[in-house]
Design a protein around this motif. Structure first.
Motif, PDB file in Angstrom:
ATOM      1  N   ALA A  21      60.775 116.895 -70.189  1.00 47.62           N
ATOM      2  CA  ALA A  21      60.208 117.949 -69.842  1.00 47.62           C
ATOM      3  C   ALA A  21      58.852 117.897 -70.055  1.00 47.62           C
ATOM      4  CB  ALA A  21      60.655 119.074 -70.816  1.00 47.62           C
ATOM      5  N   ALA A  22      58.231 117.260 -71.063  1.00 47.81           N
ATOM      6  CA  ALA A  22      56.753 116.978 -71.366  1.00 47.81           C
ATOM      7  C   ALA A  22      56.214 116.479 -69.996  1.00 47.81           C
ATOM      8  CB  ALA A  22      56.399 116.248 -72.785  1.00 47.81           C
ATOM      9  N   ARG A  23      56.759 115.437 -69.657  1.00 43.59           N
ATOM     10  CA  ARG A  23      56.225 114.504 -68.357  1.00 43.59           C
ATOM     11  C   ARG A  23      56.249 115.438 -67.154  1.00 43.59           C
ATOM     12  NH1 ARG A  23      54.821 109.497 -68.439  1.00 43.59           N
ATOM     13  NH2 ARG A  23      55.238 108.175 -70.054  1.00 43.59           N
ATOM     14  N   GLY A  26      53.166 117.744 -67.233  1.00 46.32           N
ATOM     15  CA  GLY A  26      51.851 117.449 -67.193  1.00 46.32           C
ATOM     16  C   GLY A  26      51.488 116.387 -68.249  1.00 46.32           C
ATOM     17  N   ALA A  27      52.276 116.088 -69.269  1.00 50.78           N
ATOM     18  CA  ALA A  27      52.100 115.015 -70.073  1.00 50.78           C
ATOM     19  C   ALA A  27      51.892 113.548 -69.483  1.00 50.78           C
ATOM     20  CB  ALA A  27      53.083 114.999 -71.435  1.00 50.78           C
ATOM     21  N   HIS A  28      51.031 112.755 -69.752  1.00 54.09           N
ATOM     22  CA  HIS A  28      50.906 111.386 -69.502  1.00 54.09           C
ATOM     23  C   HIS A  28      51.623 110.485 -70.276  1.00 54.09           C
ATOM     24  CE1 HIS A  28      48.524 111.987 -65.758  1.00 54.09           C
ATOM     25  NE2 HIS A  28      48.463 113.198 -66.052  1.00 54.09           N
ATOM     26  N   GLY A  29      51.969 110.664 -71.466  1.00 50.92           N
ATOM     27  CA  GLY A  29      52.398 109.665 -72.549  1.00 50.92           C
ATOM     28  C   GLY A  29      52.732 110.338 -73.786  1.00 50.92           C
ATOM     29  N   LEU A  60      54.411 112.413 -80.565  1.00 49.92           N
ATOM     30  CA  LEU A  60      52.885 112.617 -80.445  1.00 49.92           C
ATOM     31  C   LEU A  60      52.335 112.848 -79.063  1.00 49.92           C
ATOM     32  CD1 LEU A  60      52.052 110.271 -83.210  1.00 49.92           C
ATOM     33  CD2 LEU A  60      52.536 112.745 -83.588  1.00 49.92           C
ATOM     34  N   LEU A  61      51.815 113.895 -78.810  1.00 48.83           N
ATOM     35  CA  LEU A  61      51.311 113.786 -77.351  1.00 48.83           C
ATOM     36  C   LEU A  61      49.962 114.311 -77.197  1.00 48.83           C
ATOM     37  CD1 LEU A  61      54.272 115.370 -77.233  1.00 48.83           C
ATOM     38  CD2 LEU A  61      54.056 114.759 -74.999  1.00 48.83           C
ATOM     39  N   ILE A  62      49.105 113.525 -76.763  1.00 46.76           N
ATOM     40  CA  ILE A  62      47.664 114.129 -76.571  1.00 46.76           C
ATOM     41  C   ILE A  62      47.459 114.307 -75.072  1.00 46.76           C
ATOM     42  CG2 ILE A  62      45.305 113.178 -76.580  1.00 46.76           C
ATOM     43  CD1 ILE A  62      46.565 112.825 -79.056  1.00 46.76           C
ATOM     44  N   VAL A  63      47.178 115.735 -75.033  1.00 49.61           N
ATOM     45  CA  VAL A  63      47.294 116.390 -73.640  1.00 49.61           C
ATOM     46  C   VAL A  63      45.931 116.962 -73.530  1.00 49.61           C
ATOM     47  CG1 VAL A  63      49.739 116.527 -73.683  1.00 49.61           C
ATOM     48  CG2 VAL A  63      48.535 118.490 -74.532  1.00 49.61           C
ATOM     49  N   GLU A  64      45.603 117.275 -72.035  1.00 48.42           N
ATOM     50  CA  GLU A  64      44.273 118.168 -71.762  1.00 48.42           C
ATOM     51  C   GLU A  64      44.514 119.590 -72.146  1.00 48.42           C
ATOM     52  OE1 GLU A  64      40.939 119.604 -70.004  1.00 48.42           O
ATOM     53  OE2 GLU A  64      42.948 120.445 -69.456  1.00 48.42           O
ATOM     54  N   GLU A  65      43.523 120.151 -72.719  1.00 52.77           N
ATOM     55  CA  GLU A  65      43.720 121.416 -73.346  1.00 52.77           C
ATOM     56  C   GLU A  65      44.424 122.570 -72.326  1.00 52.77           C
ATOM     57  OE1 GLU A  65      40.052 123.279 -74.962  1.00 52.77           O
ATOM     58  OE2 GLU A  65      39.143 122.928 -73.085  1.00 52.77           O
ATOM     59  N   HIS A  66      43.934 122.463 -71.054  1.00 57.78           N
ATOM     60  CA  HIS A  66      44.564 123.278 -70.009  1.00 57.78           C
ATOM     61  C   HIS A  66      45.809 123.374 -69.671  1.00 57.78           C
ATOM     62  CE1 HIS A  66      40.170 123.162 -69.343  1.00 57.78           C
ATOM     63  NE2 HIS A  66      40.214 124.790 -68.999  1.00 57.78           N
ATOM     64  N   VAL A  99      39.672 108.228 -77.822  1.00 56.68           N
ATOM     65  CA  VAL A  99      39.184 107.147 -77.228  1.00 56.68           C
ATOM     66  C   VAL A  99      40.481 106.392 -76.751  1.00 56.68           C
ATOM     67  CG1 VAL A  99      37.247 106.916 -78.575  1.00 56.68           C
ATOM     68  CG2 VAL A  99      39.310 105.732 -79.240  1.00 56.68           C
ATOM     69  N   GLY A 100      40.434 105.777 -75.618  1.00 57.66           N
ATOM     70  CA  GLY A 100      41.254 104.984 -75.280  1.00 57.66           C
ATOM     71  C   GLY A 100      42.057 105.669 -74.213  1.00 57.66           C
ATOM     72  N   VAL A 101      41.674 106.841 -73.328  1.00 58.92           N
ATOM     73  CA  VAL A 101      42.312 107.573 -72.560  1.00 58.92           C
ATOM     74  C   VAL A 101      41.539 107.487 -71.121  1.00 58.92           C
ATOM     75  CG1 VAL A 101      43.725 108.821 -73.900  1.00 58.92           C
ATOM     76  CG2 VAL A 101      41.364 109.757 -73.263  1.00 58.92           C
ATOM     77  N   SER A 102      40.419 106.735 -71.151  1.00 66.93           N
ATOM     78  CA  SER A 102      39.601 106.979 -69.964  1.00 66.93           C
ATOM     79  C   SER A 102      40.234 106.596 -68.834  1.00 66.93           C
ATOM     80  CB  SER A 102      38.446 105.853 -70.138  1.00 66.93           C
ATOM     81  OG  SER A 102      38.855 104.778 -70.328  1.00 66.93           O
ATOM     82  N   HIS A 103      41.057 105.802 -68.830  1.00 70.34           N
ATOM     83  CA  HIS A 103      41.965 105.238 -67.418  1.00 70.34           C
ATOM     84  C   HIS A 103      42.508 106.604 -66.772  1.00 70.34           C
ATOM     85  CE1 HIS A 103      44.607 104.440 -70.989  1.00 70.34           C
ATOM     86  NE2 HIS A 103      45.505 104.714 -69.938  1.00 70.34           N
ATOM     87  N   GLN A 104      42.856 107.553 -67.890  1.00 69.89           N
ATOM     88  CA  GLN A 104      43.776 108.733 -67.251  1.00 69.89           C
ATOM     89  C   GLN A 104      42.765 109.811 -66.869  1.00 69.89           C
ATOM     90  OE1 GLN A 104      46.529 110.004 -70.379  1.00 69.89           O
ATOM     91  NE2 GLN A 104      47.296 107.817 -70.808  1.00 69.89           N
TER      92      GLN A 104
END
Length: 116
Positions: A21-23, A26-29, A60-66, A99-104
């Motif tokens: 559901a997270a993916r 919009g979650a990428h990982g 744990l999910l790091i996601v864009e705020e929007h 840091v570490g998400v520039s590729h996304q």
């Protein structure tokens, strides 16, 4: 670009459903910490010293705020967090730096542009 971290504490029987559901929303990982233990309103149950409570996984999910609120709501719905006590909880917190998400970021920028 700003990010939020979603922490989900999920009954381990529903972890895969929640991740899917997270993916989809919009979650990428996700980082999975398996077999956490916790206690809610009711004390833990045991029988002859064996723990009868279900195990929890921590996601744990790091996601864009929007995208964060939509992802949080989809996680809640897929896991049945509101419908069934003990299935799980999820929270989101602001992230100051990442840091570490520039590729996304390129992929995320396209998705966020469509959302705004």
């Amino acid at each position: 670009m700003h990010f939020k971290m979603i922490l989900a504490f999920v009954d381990d029987r529903y972890t895969d459903v929640v991740i899917q559901a997270a993916r989809r929303s919009g979650a990428h990982g996700v980082t999975l910490l398996p077999s956490a233990r916790g206690e809610g309103v009711e004390p833990k149950k045991s029988f002859l010293g064996l723990d009868l409570e279900a195990r929890r996984d921590v996601l744990l999910l790091i996601v864009e705020e929007h995208l964060s609120r939509r992802i949080l709501e989809e996680i809640c719905e897929a896991g049945g967090f509101e419908a069934y006590p003990g299935r799980g909880i999820a929270i989101q917190v602001d992230v100051e730096d990442v840091v570490g998400v520039s590729h996304q970021i390129r992929q995320l920028a396209e998705v966020v542009e469509k959302e705004i």
